[in-house]
Design a protein around this motif. Structure first.
Motif, PDB file in Angstrom:
ATOM      1  N   LYS A 117       0.815  -1.217   0.000  1.00 28.71           N
ATOM      2  CA  LYS A 117       0.000   0.000   0.000  1.00 28.71           C
ATOM      3  C   LYS A 117       0.849   1.268   0.000  1.00 28.71           C
ATOM      4  CE  LYS A 117      -4.127  -1.921   2.246  1.00 28.71           C
ATOM      5  NZ  LYS A 117      -5.057  -1.801   3.404  1.00 28.71           N
ATOM      6  N   THR A 118       2.003   1.203   0.665  1.00 26.72           N
ATOM      7  CA  THR A 118       2.872   2.388   0.692  1.00 26.72           C
ATOM      8  C   THR A 118       3.329   2.753  -0.709  1.00 26.72           C
ATOM      9  OG1 THR A 118       3.651   1.819   2.916  1.00 26.72           O
ATOM     10  CG2 THR A 118       4.997   3.356   1.639  1.00 26.72           C
ATOM     11  N   VAL A 119       3.661   1.734  -1.506  1.00 30.09           N
ATOM     12  CA  VAL A 119       4.080   1.975  -2.887  1.00 30.09           C
ATOM     13  C   VAL A 119       2.900   2.458  -3.727  1.00 30.09           C
ATOM     14  CG1 VAL A 119       4.977   0.891  -4.990  1.00 30.09           C
ATOM     15  CG2 VAL A 119       5.960   0.309  -2.755  1.00 30.09           C
ATOM     16  N   LEU A 120       1.739   1.834  -3.538  1.00 33.24           N
ATOM     17  CA  LEU A 120       0.562   2.247  -4.304  1.00 33.24           C
ATOM     18  C   LEU A 120       0.254   3.721  -4.072  1.00 33.24           C
ATOM     19  CD1 LEU A 120      -1.877  -0.779  -3.710  1.00 33.24           C
ATOM     20  CD2 LEU A 120      -0.480  -0.325  -5.732  1.00 33.24           C
ATOM     21  N   GLN A 121       0.383   4.163  -2.823  1.00 27.56           N
ATOM     22  CA  GLN A 121       0.009   5.534  -2.482  1.00 27.56           C
ATOM     23  C   GLN A 121       0.985   6.572  -2.998  1.00 27.56           C
ATOM     24  OE1 GLN A 121      -0.432   4.847   1.719  1.00 27.56           O
ATOM     25  NE2 GLN A 121      -2.609   4.367   1.560  1.00 27.56           N
ATOM     26  N   THR A 122       2.137   6.150  -3.516  1.00 28.63           N
ATOM     27  CA  THR A 122       3.046   7.118  -4.143  1.00 28.63           C
ATOM     28  C   THR A 122       2.485   7.622  -5.466  1.00 28.63           C
ATOM     29  OG1 THR A 122       4.319   5.408  -5.318  1.00 28.63           O
ATOM     30  CG2 THR A 122       5.051   5.992  -3.088  1.00 28.63           C
ATOM     31  N   HIS A 123       1.510   6.907  -6.017  1.00 28.79           N
ATOM     32  CA  HIS A 123       0.931   7.309  -7.302  1.00 28.79           C
ATOM     33  C   HIS A 123      -0.284   8.225  -7.132  1.00 28.79           C
ATOM     34  CE1 HIS A 123       3.413   4.517  -9.624  1.00 28.79           C
ATOM     35  NE2 HIS A 123       3.200   3.632  -8.658  1.00 28.79           N
ATOM     36  N   GLY A 124      -0.847   8.276  -5.929  1.00 28.00           N
ATOM     37  CA  GLY A 124      -2.049   9.077  -5.699  1.00 28.00           C
ATOM     38  C   GLY A 124      -2.859   8.496  -4.566  1.00 28.00           C
ATOM     39  N   GLN A 125      -4.138   8.825  -4.516  1.00 27.87           N
ATOM     40  CA  GLN A 125      -5.004   8.346  -3.444  1.00 27.87           C
ATOM     41  C   GLN A 125      -5.545   6.958  -3.766  1.00 27.87           C
ATOM     42  OE1 GLN A 125      -8.677  10.477  -2.888  1.00 27.87           O
ATOM     43  NE2 GLN A 125      -9.149   9.475  -0.932  1.00 27.87           N
ATOM     44  N   LEU A 126      -5.270   6.004  -2.880  1.00 19.83           N
ATOM     45  CA  LEU A 126      -5.791   4.645  -3.026  1.00 19.83           C
ATOM     46  C   LEU A 126      -7.262   4.652  -2.620  1.00 19.83           C
ATOM     47  CD1 LEU A 126      -5.173   1.615  -3.580  1.00 19.83           C
ATOM     48  CD2 LEU A 126      -4.567   1.411  -1.162  1.00 19.83           C
ATOM     49  N   VAL A 127      -8.162   4.365  -3.563  1.00 21.67           N
ATOM     50  CA  VAL A 127      -9.600   4.486  -3.282  1.00 21.67           C
ATOM     51  C   VAL A 127     -10.339   3.147  -3.291  1.00 21.67           C
ATOM     52  CG1 VAL A 127      -9.832   6.881  -4.008  1.00 21.67           C
ATOM     53  CG2 VAL A 127      -9.998   5.064  -5.728  1.00 21.67           C
ATOM     54  N   THR A 128      -9.794   2.142  -3.953  1.00 24.93           N
ATOM     55  CA  THR A 128     -10.417   0.813  -3.933  1.00 24.93           C
ATOM     56  C   THR A 128      -9.337  -0.250  -3.814  1.00 24.93           C
ATOM     57  OG1 THR A 128     -10.393   0.519  -6.351  1.00 24.93           O
ATOM     58  CG2 THR A 128     -12.342   1.566  -5.393  1.00 24.93           C
ATOM     59  N   LEU A 129      -9.670  -1.326  -3.124  1.00 22.69           N
ATOM     60  CA  LEU A 129      -8.760  -2.463  -3.024  1.00 22.69           C
ATOM     61  C   LEU A 129      -9.584  -3.692  -2.686  1.00 22.69           C
ATOM     62  CD1 LEU A 129      -5.748  -3.348  -3.060  1.00 22.69           C
ATOM     63  CD2 LEU A 129      -5.776  -3.096  -0.572  1.00 22.69           C
ATOM     64  N   GLY A 130      -9.642  -4.633  -3.622  1.00 26.17           N
ATOM     65  CA  GLY A 130     -10.421  -5.836  -3.385  1.00 26.17           C
ATOM     66  C   GLY A 130     -10.582  -6.645  -4.654  1.00 26.17           C
ATOM     67  N   PRO A 131     -11.241  -7.797  -4.554  1.00 20.82           N
ATOM     68  CA  PRO A 131     -11.415  -8.657  -5.727  1.00 20.82           C
ATOM     69  C   PRO A 131     -12.300  -7.998  -6.768  1.00 20.82           C
ATOM     70  CG  PRO A 131     -12.759  -9.431  -3.904  1.00 20.82           C
ATOM     71  CD  PRO A 131     -11.896  -8.345  -3.355  1.00 20.82           C
TER      72      PRO A 131
END
Length: 326
Positions: free
Chosen positions: A36-50
């Protein structure tokens, strides 16, 4: 690791190994490969799931590019699959720390890689092919249209995470996941000992479906009084994900065990019965400013589908609903 349940059937060593791989893969959490730390370097993480399928995870990120292009978040999609790379040319394959990685990027607005996974094969070792098991990674929306470099940066970050988990033989587990997916660890073949009274399965006459598609089971059964496989009929059990707003069987005038079901007649003798199981899986994260029309695409239900002879679909579906819920 425990031996897989064979439900009283005699299986070959090879089929038993397939059962082990399938059981292991049901325990793997695709979302656990994300950092998640890496994902958030691109912007706001708004969804995560199947998304779309059981053995998947999708991360949605509001990036500068997604805001400029449309209201749909940029996405990184992971899928456990037994479908190998579409391109096996030598120039498409590279070895990264002992893990085979295939570059399958074939569009100018998405980046795609396929990574082999090491999955325990039941012999006490890890089969580097995982019984032909792979993780497919697809990224979209991280750069301006027709400029794919930003997509591939995000893809390569995720590829590195998958490689690390596979190389270290520490695949993320469903038990550690923050997302609860109904039936994720439940064997679809577990219907076998719960068939309607008098139904039996001919010894060895079943297929557990190996590899990274562990949410499917096919077997042949004998009706009461039948004695040979000459008179056997087939049943299949599978799980899928369907967007919640599409799972509305209120207009279907069919109920089994007191719940509405969707029944389709496929030809003259085979019926498909669908019924949802468990709570809605909402992949939307707190703090998201996505519109409701976008958020609804990230709310899914697990749907069980039974294919069975039409003359016994009510009995078989009733047993399946008792076993899996619904």
């Amino acid at each position: 690791m425990t031996d897989p349940d064979t439900y009283g059937q005699h299986l070959s060593k090879e089929d038993t190994a397939k059962r082990v791989v399938a059981a292991e893969l049901r325990e793997v959490d695709p979302c656990g490969f994300f950092d998640k730390t890496v994902l958030q370097t691109h912007g706001q993480l708004v969804t995560l799931g199947p998304a779309q399928f059981m053995a998947t995870c999708e991360a949605g990120i509001v990036t500068a590019a997604s805001q400029a292009e449309n209201s749909i978040p940029s996405s990184i999609f992971l899928e456990l699959t037994d479908s190998g790379p579409a391109y096996s040319d030598a120039d498409k394959k590279k070895d990264v720390n002992g893990v085979a990685v295939y570059d399958e990027t074939d569009m100018d607005d998405a980046c795609k890689f396929t990574v082999t996974l090491a999955v325990p094969d039941g012999s006490g070792n890890s089969d580097d092919s995982g019984g032909n098991t792979y993780m497919r990674i697809v990224t979209q929306g991280f750069g301006a249209k027709d400029h794919n470099a930003a997509n591939c940066v995000a893809a390569n970050e995720t590829v590195n995470s998958v490689i690390t988990h596979s190389r270290d033989k520490k695949l993320p587990r469903r038990t550690d996941s923050s997302s609860v997916v109904p039936l994720a660890t439940t064997d679809p073949c577990s219907l076998i000992p719960h068939l309607p009274q008098g139904f039996t399965v001919a010894d060895g006459d079943w297929d557990m479906h190996s590899g990274a598609a562990p949410y499917y089971c096919l077997f042949h059964f004998l009706r009461p009084g039948a004695s040979t496989s000459k008179y056997a009929d087939a049943i299949t059990v599978s799980y899928s994900l369907t967007e919640e707003y599409l799972v509305n069987y209120g207009d279907v005038h069919e109920q089994i065990n007191g719940h509405p079901v969707k029944v389709q007649h496929l030809g003259s003798s085979i019926c498909a019965v669908d019924f949802p199981v468990g709570n809605t899986i909402d992949a939307n994260l707190p703090g998201s400013n996505l519109s409701d029309s976008v958020k609804r695409f990230s709310r899914n239900k697990v749907v069980v589908t039974i294919h069975t002879p039409c003359d016994v679909y009510k009995e078989v579906a009733s047993s399946a609903m008792s076993q899996f819920g619904g």
